[in-house]
Design a protein around this motif. Structure first.
Motif, PDB file in Angstrom:
ATOM      1  N   GLU A  16       0.857  -1.239  -0.155  1.00 51.59           N
ATOM      2  CA  GLU A  16      -0.033  -0.040  -0.101  1.00 51.59           C
ATOM      3  C   GLU A  16       0.846   1.029  -0.103  1.00 51.59           C
ATOM      4  N   HIS A  17       0.365   2.283  -0.613  1.00 47.47           N
ATOM      5  CA  HIS A  17       1.357   3.379  -0.726  1.00 47.47           C
ATOM      6  C   HIS A  17       0.289   4.797  -0.922  1.00 47.47           C
ATOM      7  N   GLU A  18       0.439   5.388  -0.044  1.00 45.85           N
ATOM      8  CA  GLU A  18      -0.511   6.715  -0.236  1.00 45.85           C
ATOM      9  C   GLU A  18      -1.909   6.557  -0.842  1.00 45.85           C
ATOM     10  N   GLY A  19      -2.841   5.637  -0.377  1.00 43.33           N
ATOM     11  CA  GLY A  19      -3.909   5.303  -0.968  1.00 43.33           C
ATOM     12  C   GLY A  19      -4.090   4.380  -2.169  1.00 43.33           C
ATOM     13  N   ALA A  20      -2.932   4.013  -2.694  1.00 47.35           N
ATOM     14  CA  ALA A  20      -2.904   3.135  -3.934  1.00 47.35           C
ATOM     15  C   ALA A  20      -2.025   1.932  -3.564  1.00 47.35           C
ATOM     16  N   TYR A  21      -1.629   1.102  -4.483  1.00 46.30           N
ATOM     17  CA  TYR A  21      -1.256  -0.208  -4.374  1.00 46.30           C
ATOM     18  C   TYR A  21      -0.009  -0.451  -5.488  1.00 46.30           C
ATOM     19  N   LEU A  22       0.962  -0.661  -4.886  1.00 43.29           N
ATOM     20  CA  LEU A  22       2.095  -0.584  -5.914  1.00 43.29           C
ATOM     21  C   LEU A  22       2.226  -2.248  -6.239  1.00 43.29           C
ATOM     22  N   TYR A  67      16.675  -8.886 -10.203  1.00 44.77           N
ATOM     23  CA  TYR A  67      15.671  -8.969 -11.490  1.00 44.77           C
ATOM     24  C   TYR A  67      16.360  -7.747 -12.559  1.00 44.77           C
ATOM     25  N   GLN A  68      16.567  -6.658 -11.668  1.00 42.33           N
ATOM     26  CA  GLN A  68      16.712  -5.422 -12.383  1.00 42.33           C
ATOM     27  C   GLN A  68      18.275  -5.626 -13.206  1.00 42.33           C
ATOM     28  N   LYS A  69      19.064  -6.129 -12.523  1.00 35.94           N
ATOM     29  CA  LYS A  69      20.411  -6.356 -12.709  1.00 35.94           C
ATOM     30  C   LYS A  69      20.503  -7.406 -13.981  1.00 35.94           C
ATOM     31  N   LYS A  70      19.519  -8.366 -14.476  1.00 38.31           N
ATOM     32  CA  LYS A  70      19.389  -9.398 -15.116  1.00 38.31           C
ATOM     33  C   LYS A  70      19.023  -8.784 -16.649  1.00 38.31           C
ATOM     34  N   THR A  71      18.325  -7.413 -16.817  1.00 31.92           N
ATOM     35  CA  THR A  71      17.712  -7.387 -17.993  1.00 31.92           C
ATOM     36  C   THR A  71      18.253  -5.762 -18.142  1.00 31.92           C
ATOM     37  N   SER A  72      18.203  -5.319 -19.374  1.00 28.54           N
ATOM     38  CA  SER A  72      18.522  -3.826 -19.809  1.00 28.54           C
ATOM     39  C   SER A  72      17.022  -3.242 -19.773  1.00 28.54           C
ATOM     40  N   ARG A  73      15.937  -3.917 -19.777  1.00 28.08           N
ATOM     41  CA  ARG A  73      14.946  -3.348 -19.605  1.00 28.08           C
ATOM     42  C   ARG A  73      14.673  -2.658 -18.503  1.00 28.08           C
ATOM     43  N   GLU A  74      13.897  -1.543 -18.377  1.00 26.29           N
ATOM     44  CA  GLU A  74      13.763  -0.788 -16.867  1.00 26.29           C
ATOM     45  C   GLU A  74      12.364  -1.447 -16.418  1.00 26.29           C
ATOM     46  N   ILE A  75      12.433  -2.043 -15.248  1.00 24.79           N
ATOM     47  CA  ILE A  75      11.390  -2.657 -14.677  1.00 24.79           C
ATOM     48  C   ILE A  75      10.501  -1.690 -14.092  1.00 24.79           C
ATOM     49  N   PRO A  76       9.339  -1.544 -14.565  1.00 16.90           N
ATOM     50  CA  PRO A  76       8.362  -0.596 -13.898  1.00 16.90           C
ATOM     51  C   PRO A  76       7.524  -0.860 -12.519  1.00 16.90           C
ATOM     52  N   VAL A  77       7.411   0.003 -11.900  1.00 22.17           N
ATOM     53  CA  VAL A  77       6.691   0.001 -10.625  1.00 22.17           C
ATOM     54  C   VAL A  77       5.195   0.430 -11.046  1.00 22.17           C
ATOM     55  N   VAL A  78       4.222  -0.279 -11.111  1.00 17.65           N
ATOM     56  CA  VAL A  78       2.723   0.062 -11.481  1.00 17.65           C
ATOM     57  C   VAL A  78       1.993   0.396 -10.293  1.00 17.65           C
ATOM     58  N   VAL A  79       1.314   1.652 -10.267  1.00 16.37           N
ATOM     59  CA  VAL A  79       0.578   2.212  -9.197  1.00 16.37           C
ATOM     60  C   VAL A  79      -0.930   1.725  -9.586  1.00 16.37           C
ATOM     61  N   LEU A  80      -1.592   1.151  -8.983  1.00 17.30           N
ATOM     62  CA  LEU A  80      -3.057   0.728  -9.007  1.00 17.30           C
ATOM     63  C   LEU A  80      -3.858   1.775  -7.960  1.00 17.30           C
ATOM     64  N   GLU A  81      -4.633   2.665  -8.733  1.00 22.81           N
ATOM     65  CA  GLU A  81      -5.274   3.561  -7.891  1.00 22.81           C
ATOM     66  C   GLU A  81      -6.702   3.243  -8.001  1.00 22.81           C
ATOM     67  N   PRO A  82      -7.241   3.203  -6.551  1.00 22.20           N
ATOM     68  CA  PRO A  82      -8.811   2.696  -6.675  1.00 22.20           C
ATOM     69  C   PRO A  82      -9.661   3.858  -7.396  1.00 22.20           C
ATOM     70  N   VAL A  83     -10.636   3.236  -8.201  1.00 21.34           N
ATOM     71  CA  VAL A  83     -11.400   4.232  -8.759  1.00 21.34           C
ATOM     72  C   VAL A  83     -12.598   4.656  -7.719  1.00 21.34           C
ATOM     73  N   THR A  84     -12.818   5.900  -7.266  1.00 19.23           N
ATOM     74  CA  THR A  84     -13.857   6.270  -6.063  1.00 19.23           C
ATOM     75  C   THR A  84     -15.044   6.274  -6.754  1.00 19.23           C
ATOM     76  N   GLN A  85     -16.218   5.706  -6.335  1.00 19.29           N
ATOM     77  CA  GLN A  85     -17.583   5.456  -6.814  1.00 19.29           C
ATOM     78  C   GLN A  85     -17.971   7.211  -6.402  1.00 19.29           C
ATOM     79  N   SER A  86     -18.732   7.858  -7.497  1.00 22.39           N
ATOM     80  CA  SER A  86     -19.270   8.976  -7.363  1.00 22.39           C
ATOM     81  C   SER A  86     -20.872   8.922  -7.059  1.00 22.39           C
TER      82      SER A  86
END
Length: 142
Positions: free
Chosen positions: A55-61, A123-142
């Motif tokens: 969990e990170h500031e109301g989102a999920y990594l 894992y990052q050392k094994k590849t030249s691809r930059e491994i991304p961190v994905v932020v999953l932000e909950p959609v607030t119901q309006s």
């Protein structure tokens, strides 16, 4: 019956969903797992993935590492095609929007993820691809 700690992939997802995370939320080395639901970019079918998260500031990594291979995981390609996903944490399933952490955000988020899964650095050392961190932000119901 073995514990979900010994499971990977679809068997882990299935056990998690059957038990609302009672078996499967807690995983190896003190990590916690969410289930990510994406839409297949080619098939249009729902895909499910068990991923280490924090969990990170109301989102999920989550980290799109695929063990440090040169190709990103299929779930990452799916959410690039359609960032509208669903997330399940224990028994709570909700809509979310996925995005890649910005260059400014990533160092702190990466550090947070490697605290619980130090192998990400290897894992990052094994590849030249930059491994991304994905932020999953909950959609607030309006």
């Amino acid at each position: 019956m073995s514990s979900a700690i010994d499971l990977h992939g679809q068997p882990h997802v299935d056990r998690y969903l059957e038990t609302d995370g009672e078996d499967g939320f807690h995983w190896r080395n003190g990590t916690t797992i969410l289930i990510l639901f994406t839409k297949g970019r080619k098939s249009g079918e729902q895909r499910t993935h068990a991923l280490i998260f924090r969990e990170h500031e109301g989102a999920y990594l989550v980290v799109a590492s695929k063990g440090g291979t040169d190709t990103p995981p299929a779930w990452f390609l799916n959410l690039q095609a359609d960032p509208h996903v669903e997330v399940q944490i224990k028994g709570d399933r909700f809509p979310a929007t996925a995005r890649v952490a910005t260059a400014a955000e990533k160092p702190a988020m990466w550090a947070k993820m490697t605290e619980v899964w130090p192998d990400y650095d290897e894992y990052q050392k094994k590849t030249s691809r930059e491994i991304p961190v994905v932020v999953l932000e909950p959609v607030t119901q309006s």
